[in-house]
Each structure stands twice: as C-alpha cells, then as structure tokens.
Design a protein around this motif. Structure first.
Motif, short mmCIF file in Angstrom:
data_model
loop_
_atom_site.label_atom_id
_atom_site.label_comp_id
_atom_site.label_asym_id
_atom_site.label_seq_id
_atom_site.Cartn_x
_atom_site.Cartn_y
_atom_site.Cartn_z
N LEU A 23 0.81 -1.21 0.00
CA LEU A 23 0.00 0.00 0.00
C LEU A 23 0.85 1.26 0.00
N PHE A 24 0.26 2.35 -0.46
CA PHE A 24 0.76 3.70 -0.19
C PHE A 24 0.10 4.12 1.11
N HIS A 25 0.88 4.52 2.10
CA HIS A 25 0.27 4.98 3.36
C HIS A 25 1.22 5.90 4.11
N TRP A 26 0.75 6.35 5.26
CA TRP A 26 1.56 7.27 6.06
C TRP A 26 2.44 6.50 7.02
N GLY A 27 3.44 7.20 7.51
CA GLY A 27 4.44 6.67 8.44
C GLY A 27 5.72 7.45 8.18
N ASN A 28 6.61 7.46 9.16
CA ASN A 28 7.82 8.26 9.04
C ASN A 28 9.10 7.45 8.86
N TYR A 29 9.14 6.26 9.42
CA TYR A 29 10.38 5.48 9.48
C TYR A 29 10.17 4.09 8.88
N VAL A 30 11.26 3.40 8.58
CA VAL A 30 11.19 2.04 8.06
C VAL A 30 10.37 1.14 9.00
N GLY A 31 10.45 1.38 10.29
CA GLY A 31 9.67 0.60 11.26
C GLY A 31 8.17 0.76 11.10
N ASN A 32 7.73 1.74 10.31
CA ASN A 32 6.30 1.98 10.08
C ASN A 32 5.79 1.28 8.83
N THR A 33 6.64 0.52 8.14
CA THR A 33 6.21 -0.14 6.92
C THR A 33 6.58 -1.61 6.94
N MET A 34 5.75 -2.40 6.31
CA MET A 34 6.03 -3.82 6.14
C MET A 34 6.01 -4.12 4.64
N GLY A 35 6.91 -3.43 3.92
CA GLY A 35 6.99 -3.62 2.47
C GLY A 35 6.16 -2.64 1.67
N CYS A 36 5.53 -1.69 2.35
CA CYS A 36 4.70 -0.68 1.68
C CYS A 36 5.52 0.56 1.35
N ILE A 37 4.86 1.54 0.73
CA ILE A 37 5.50 2.79 0.34
C ILE A 37 4.95 3.91 1.21
N LEU A 38 5.81 4.52 2.01
CA LEU A 38 5.41 5.64 2.87
C LEU A 38 5.59 6.94 2.09
N LEU A 39 4.71 7.89 2.35
CA LEU A 39 4.72 9.18 1.66
C LEU A 39 5.06 10.30 2.62
N GLY A 40 5.76 11.33 2.13
CA GLY A 40 6.07 12.50 2.93
C GLY A 40 6.19 13.73 2.06
N THR A 41 6.04 14.92 2.69
CA THR A 41 6.22 16.17 1.94
C THR A 41 7.68 16.62 1.98
N THR A 42 8.44 16.13 2.94
CA THR A 42 9.88 16.39 3.05
C THR A 42 10.54 15.09 3.52
N ARG A 43 11.87 15.08 3.47
CA ARG A 43 12.57 13.89 3.93
C ARG A 43 13.88 14.28 4.58
N ASP A 44 14.44 13.32 5.31
CA ASP A 44 15.74 13.49 5.93
C ASP A 44 16.51 12.18 5.81
N PRO A 45 17.37 12.05 4.78
CA PRO A 45 18.12 10.81 4.61
C PRO A 45 19.05 10.50 5.79
N ALA A 46 19.44 11.50 6.56
CA ALA A 46 20.32 11.26 7.70
C ALA A 46 19.63 10.48 8.81
N VAL A 47 18.32 10.60 8.92
CA VAL A 47 17.61 9.94 10.04
C VAL A 47 17.45 8.44 9.83
N PRO A 48 17.05 7.84 8.75
CA PRO A 48 16.30 8.30 7.59
C PRO A 48 14.79 8.31 7.88
N ALA A 49 14.11 9.33 7.30
CA ALA A 49 12.67 9.49 7.54
C ALA A 49 12.05 10.38 6.48
N VAL A 50 10.72 10.24 6.34
CA VAL A 50 9.92 11.22 5.61
C VAL A 50 9.04 11.91 6.64
N TRP A 51 8.73 13.19 6.39
CA TRP A 51 7.97 13.99 7.35
C TRP A 51 6.65 14.44 6.75
#
Length: 140
Positions: A80-108
């Motif tokens: 699915l496409f869904h919300w979440g910020n970190y890899v721990g928020n997905t189980m093979g899905c695609i998380l969406l964000g308006t900004t990102r931080d590769p250093a964390v790594p996260a989408v915001w």
C-alpha cells in the motif's frame, strides 16, 4: 490513465528513498517523497519491491482507510501507499512524505502527504506506477 513515477535515489542497508513524479502527457511534476524498506530480494514484509511497471488500484485498508495498492508484484500482496515516518512503520509498503531526511532516515508530514496523494487522485480508480532505480547515494 494517470502515470506516476517513483524515482529511487537513496539506498543503503537501512532504507530506500525516492521521489514521486506525477506525469500528465509531456508534463512531469515532482510531487512527494517516499520511504521504503531496503532491498532484501523482494522478501515479503521486509523488502522494497523490484523496479518495474505496476498497476495501482484504489482499495480500502482496515488500518489506513482509502488508499492505493500496488498490484502484480511477484510473490507479494497488500503493498500500500500509506503514512508513516520510518522504516519501522512499513512492512513492504511505500510511505509518503512532503519532506525527507536521509540522515535519520525518515519522511515527514506523512499524513498530509497521504491526503495530498489521495486528493490528487480523486475519482481515479487505478494508475500506472513506474519504479526507477537511480544511481544511489547512501543515506547519511
């Protein structure tokens, strides 16, 4: 049919990150950021999916409500496409964000991004998704 390209540009052993582009004829518009699991040979629930072309269909998730599912991924379902910020928020899905931080790594601003995604696709029942792997930079 609407076409969306996910251009992946950050990958390491923790994460895969990219950018969504909305394509309308010859016009291509950078849109949202994405975060996925790292590449682990397309293993269900822990890997991003292979680059390629897929059909995404509108669906209703018990957890995320109305969204889109990436279909016909060999050996995989419920991507699915869904919300979440970190890899721990997905189980093979695609998380969406308006900004990102590769250093964390996260989408915001992920819930906002998902709302924008669904608003842009209002009335659309399916679209073509092309996933492209760029030359990668490692997340910081």
């Amino acid at each position: 049919m609407i076409e969306i390209r996910l251009q992946r540009d950050v990958r390491d052993d923790r994460v895969t990150m990219g950018r969504l582009y909305l394509i309308d004829g010859d016009v291509e518009q950078a849109w949202l950021y994405t975060l996925e699991n790292p590449w682990l040979d397309n293993k269900p629930n822990i890997s991003c999916i292979p680059a390629g072309r897929y059909i995404c269909r509108r669906t209703v998730s018990p957890t995320y409500g109305e969204t889109f599912e990436v279909t016909d991924v060999q050996g995989r379902t419920h991507i699915l496409f869904h919300w979440g910020n970190y890899v721990g928020n997905t189980m093979g899905c695609i998380l969406l964000g308006t900004t990102r931080d590769p250093a964390v790594p996260a989408v915001w601003n992920s819930r906002t991004a998902h709302t924008e995604f669904m608003d842009e696709l209002y009335g659309v029942e399916q679209f073509t998704l092309e996933i492209v792997d760029d030359d990668y930079q490692e997340a910081a």
